[in-house]
Design a protein around this motif. Structure first.
Motif, mmCIF file in Angstrom:
data_model
loop_
_atom_site.group_PDB
_atom_site.id
_atom_site.type_symbol
_atom_site.label_atom_id
_atom_site.label_comp_id
_atom_site.label_asym_id
_atom_site.label_seq_id
_atom_site.Cartn_x
_atom_site.Cartn_y
_atom_site.Cartn_z
ATOM 1 N N UNK A 28 -24.835 14.406 -24.012
ATOM 2 C CA UNK A 28 -23.249 15.399 -23.758
ATOM 3 C C UNK A 28 -23.249 15.941 -22.618
ATOM 4 N N UNK A 29 -22.404 15.334 -22.259
ATOM 5 C CA UNK A 29 -21.986 15.003 -21.078
ATOM 6 C C UNK A 29 -20.720 16.538 -20.034
ATOM 7 N N UNK A 30 -20.233 17.254 -20.403
ATOM 8 C CA UNK A 30 -19.697 17.437 -20.174
ATOM 9 C C UNK A 30 -19.933 19.377 -19.832
ATOM 10 N N UNK A 31 -20.658 19.461 -18.307
ATOM 11 C CA UNK A 31 -21.420 20.444 -18.199
ATOM 12 C C UNK A 31 -20.083 22.241 -18.903
ATOM 13 N N UNK A 32 -21.649 22.923 -19.562
ATOM 14 C CA UNK A 32 -20.457 24.032 -20.175
ATOM 15 C C UNK A 32 -21.424 25.750 -19.219
ATOM 16 N N UNK A 33 -22.552 25.451 -18.895
ATOM 17 C CA UNK A 33 -22.885 26.507 -17.454
ATOM 18 C C UNK A 33 -23.801 26.008 -16.452
ATOM 19 N N UNK A 34 -23.588 26.596 -15.196
ATOM 20 C CA UNK A 34 -24.661 25.319 -14.122
ATOM 21 C C UNK A 34 -25.099 26.970 -13.476
ATOM 22 N N UNK A 35 -26.442 27.268 -13.018
ATOM 23 C CA UNK A 35 -27.038 28.450 -12.428
ATOM 24 C C UNK A 35 -27.765 27.332 -11.407
ATOM 25 N N UNK A 36 -27.612 28.456 -10.536
ATOM 26 C CA UNK A 36 -29.327 27.908 -9.618
ATOM 27 C C UNK A 36 -30.385 29.254 -9.875
ATOM 28 N N UNK A 37 -31.344 28.666 -9.394
ATOM 29 C CA UNK A 37 -32.552 29.345 -9.115
ATOM 30 C C UNK A 37 -34.323 28.651 -8.597
ATOM 31 N N UNK A 38 -35.164 30.068 -8.606
ATOM 32 C CA UNK A 38 -36.155 29.331 -8.194
ATOM 33 C C UNK A 38 -36.725 28.810 -9.676
ATOM 34 N N UNK A 39 -36.457 28.673 -10.286
ATOM 35 C CA UNK A 39 -37.386 28.177 -12.099
ATOM 36 C C UNK A 39 -39.181 27.448 -11.246
ATOM 37 N N UNK A 40 -38.595 26.467 -10.858
ATOM 38 C CA UNK A 40 -39.620 25.757 -10.921
ATOM 39 C C UNK A 40 -40.725 26.627 -10.130
#
Length: 143
Positions: A28-40
């Protein structure tokens, strides 16, 4: 006069049966959701992108390099909500809460030792007696 069914015969020159096999050839190429975080890590900045049935984690470089892809994880189900949850206390990386269109949820964390995403909690929030909401799923996390 009695009824006698006719015997059906298949001609020997009949064409072979054909079967249709359908697969998705591209990711899939269409972005449905995006967030920024200190995940790693607690001091890292990551962009987490949901594309239908995939979850991508990118590192944001502060040196002007842009985005660096870290993980591309397939999911069993289409993402309906994607939220960031920050545990209390300093020094802990953020966790990702996501739910699918079939009302399954997962709380995901990053394991720095193995370099993979691990599931901290998972479950089902479907209602057996009601009907789905017209506006779709909405997630709200209380820190």
């Amino acid at each position: 006069a009695s009824y006698r069914p006719r015997a059906s015969t298949v001609p020997l020159s009949s064409p072979p049966m054909s079967w249709n096999y359908t697969v998705t050839a591209h990711r899939p190429s269409a972005v449905s959701h995006a967030v920024t975080a200190a995940f790693t890590g607690p001091d890292d900045l990551n962009l987490i992108v949901a594309k239908s049935t995939r979850l991508e984690v990118h590192a944001v470089d502060g040196s002007g390099e842009g985005l660096r892809p870290l993980l591309d994880v397939p999911l069993y189900g289409r993402v309906a909500t994607l939220e960031v949850w920050r545990p209390h206390g300093a020094g802990h990386p953020d966790l990702i809460f996501l739910s699918t269109e079939r009302y399954r949820f997962a709380l995901l964390a990053y394991d720095a030792e193995s370099g993979e995403i691990v599931t901290k909690a998972a479950g089902d929030v479907s209602d057996k007696t009601g009907r789905p909401c017209d506006c779709g799923q909405i997630a709200a996390l209380d820190p």
